[in-house]
Design a protein around this motif. Structure first.
Motif, PDB file in Angstrom:
ATOM      1  N   UNK A   1      -3.370  10.723  -1.504  1.00  9.14           N
ATOM      2  CA  UNK A   1      -1.955  10.586  -1.472  1.00  9.14           C
ATOM      3  C   UNK A   1      -1.365   9.551  -0.371  1.00  9.14           C
ATOM      4  N   UNK A   2      -2.329   8.945   0.372  1.00 14.17           N
ATOM      5  CA  UNK A   2      -1.806   7.869   1.556  1.00 14.17           C
ATOM      6  C   UNK A   2      -1.341   6.644   0.981  1.00 14.17           C
ATOM      7  N   UNK A   3      -1.878   6.338  -0.428  1.00 14.79           N
ATOM      8  CA  UNK A   3      -1.277   5.121  -0.952  1.00 14.79           C
ATOM      9  C   UNK A   3      -0.471   5.316  -2.086  1.00 14.79           C
TER      10      UNK A   3
ATOM     11  N   UNK B   1      -5.284   8.344  -7.617  1.00 17.50           N
ATOM     12  CA  UNK B   1      -5.823   7.152  -6.708  1.00 17.50           C
ATOM     13  C   UNK B   1      -7.441   7.210  -6.865  1.00 17.50           C
ATOM     14  N   UNK B   2      -7.865   7.315  -5.676  1.00 18.74           N
ATOM     15  CA  UNK B   2      -9.530   7.363  -5.346  1.00 18.74           C
ATOM     16  C   UNK B   2      -9.544   8.235  -4.354  1.00 18.74           C
ATOM     17  N   UNK B   3     -10.806   8.937  -4.362  1.00 19.08           N
ATOM     18  CA  UNK B   3     -11.378   9.801  -3.288  1.00 19.08           C
ATOM     19  C   UNK B   3     -11.329   8.948  -1.856  1.00 19.08           C
TER      20      UNK B   3
ATOM     21  N   UNK C   1       0.666  -1.165   0.141  1.00 15.72           N
ATOM     22  CA  UNK C   1       0.142   0.040   0.045  1.00 15.72           C
ATOM     23  C   UNK C   1       0.887   1.203   0.005  1.00 15.72           C
ATOM     24  N   UNK C   2       2.099   1.193   0.688  1.00 15.32           N
ATOM     25  CA  UNK C   2       2.872   2.358   0.733  1.00 15.32           C
ATOM     26  C   UNK C   2       2.260   3.410   1.850  1.00 15.32           C
ATOM     27  N   UNK C   3       1.763   2.907   2.818  1.00 12.92           N
ATOM     28  CA  UNK C   3       1.499   3.721   4.000  1.00 12.92           C
ATOM     29  C   UNK C   3       2.734   4.314   4.673  1.00 12.92           C
TER      30      UNK C   3
END
Ligand SMILES: *Cc1c(COP(=O)(O)O)cnc(C)c1O
Length: 393
Positions: free
Chosen positions: A242-244, A236-238, A47-49
């Motif tokens: 930018x979190x992922x 990405x998606x609403x 996910x890349x958190x």
């Protein structure tokens, strides 16, 4: 706008090196301020958190570009994708037109994304201020687009001064209108970026100027915080924004590339100036002229001769570090009306901060040359291409 800005080539080169010095100082200062360290290069998976290196690089881009925020991601597949997300951030789905392009039509790959109106440039290739004024005050558009680079058109690239004039004009007539700048090919060519003179959002590609020749893929947007957030949601998606988006082990190359970028851009600009001077001396029409101030890395050369043009482009390919043995030929490229010939002997596929040259096969047989990771290789390549075209011995 005068065509002779510098008194000599030496003065032009000196000016370019000075810009690289100023921009390098900015990048260095920012990397120190954000305490960049080895740990930022590690990156994340999945996910890349909490990808600290990725998030700090966002902050550095924002700081150097004098923007509130930035989003630098390998998940942008190219510049078109980054600009598309930026467009979605400043427009409202379903509106027609969604935005007005102020200085001619947007870049080819942007034209199918959403409906737009455009204002043609004047006969000498400059912004048509009267028409722009009228369109902005009559329509109070939600967004306008300004393309900094000439792209593959015959108009001039826009200096930061001219971009500032355009932004001030728009904000004066319609304060609510968002100004988006397509910054491709422009980063670090001058001392300021459009975000430093009032642009709400800018976007570009990492396999052009700001990747410094090291980034293997990606793009960026920078500008007002809420617009960068919207661009992240478009990427990405609403709700995730930018979190992922894991950095896939690319962080070190993105940092190092951004560190190199002011210098590499100077190498490319000097290569363009050298090419212009060499062609002028032999009577060819070039744009911009060698002694003009620049705002992007593109050099166009008018050959007026199909065979010379092809030989020149083949000479650029033959003098490249990669795929030098390949011989480019004009071919029917999807999406283009005329056949196109392209030289790109690059380490990164399609990277145009590396020396590359392309030309549509139509009169006046004009080649567009850009990039050059080192001025030395750039000069050698231009000379080899001139020899191959039979223009010098
Ligand atoms: C390169 C470029 C783009 C984006 O092109 P990509 O090939 O998708 O990276 C957009 N606008 C301009 C002016 C460009 O030079």
């Amino acid at each position: 706008m005068s065509h002779v800005y510098f008194q000599s080539l030496e003065k032009a080169y000196e000016h370019i090196d000075n810009i690289a010095l100023v921009n390098t100082a900015k990048v260095l200062k920012s990397m120190q301020k954000f305490r960049v360290s080895d740990s930022h290069f590690a990156g994340t998976t999945g996910y890349g958190y909490n990808d600290v290196g990725r998030d700090i690089l966002d902050a550095i881009f924002a700081d150097v570009f004098e923007a509130e925020d930035a989003l630098v991601r390998v998940q942008f597949v190219n510049g078109t994708h980054a600009i598309s997300c930026a467009l979605r951030a400043v427009t409202q789905a379903g509106e027609n037109p969604s935005y007005i392009s102020l200085v001619g039509k947007p870049y080819d790959t942007l034209q199918g994304i959403m409906p737009f109106k455009h204002i043609d440039v004047t006969s000498d290739g400059s912004p048509d201020f009267e028409e722009i004024k009228k369109a902005v005050s009559d329509n109070k558009p939600r967004a306008v687009l300004i393309q900094r680079s000439r792209g593959y058109s015959t108009r001039k690239s826009l200096s930061i001064d001219v971009i500032k004039t355009l932004i001030d004009l728009v904000k004066d007539l319609s304060p609510e209108t968002y100004v988006l700048v397509d910054n491709c090919y422009g980063e670090f060519v001058e001392e300021l970026e459009p975000t430093a003179v009032g642009a709400d959002l800018i976007a570009g590609s990492l396999i052009k100027n700001p990747g410094g020749g090291l980034a293997v893929t990606g793009g960026y947007v920078a500008g007002k915080k809420h617009l960068v957030e919207k661009a992240a949601e478009a990427l990405t998606v609403p709700g995730i924004g930018r979190e992922c988006g894991s950095s896939l082990g690319q962080n070190r190359l993105l940092y190092q590339g951004f560190f190199m970028a002011p210098h590499i851009v100077a190498q490319a600009v000097k290569t363009a100036v050298f090419a212009a001077a060499e062609m002028e001396r032999r009577g060819y029409a070039v744009s911009p002229p060698s002694l003009e101030k620049r705002s992007d890395i593109i050099q166009s050369i008018n050959f007026d001769d199909r065979v010379k043009l092809i030989k020149f482009v083949q000479g650029i390919q033959a003098s490249s570090p990669v795929d030098a043995f390949a011989v480019p030929e004009p071919w029917a490229m999807p999406g283009y009306d005329d056949e196109v010939i392209m030289a790109a002997g690059t380490f990164i596929q399609g990277s145009s901060i590396e020396l590359s040259c392309d030309a549509p096969m139509r009169e006046p047989y004009c080649a567009y040359l850009q990039g050059g990771l080192t001025f030395e290789a750039g000069r050698l390549s231009i000379q080899a291409a001139l020899r191959n075209a039979g223009i010098i011995d």
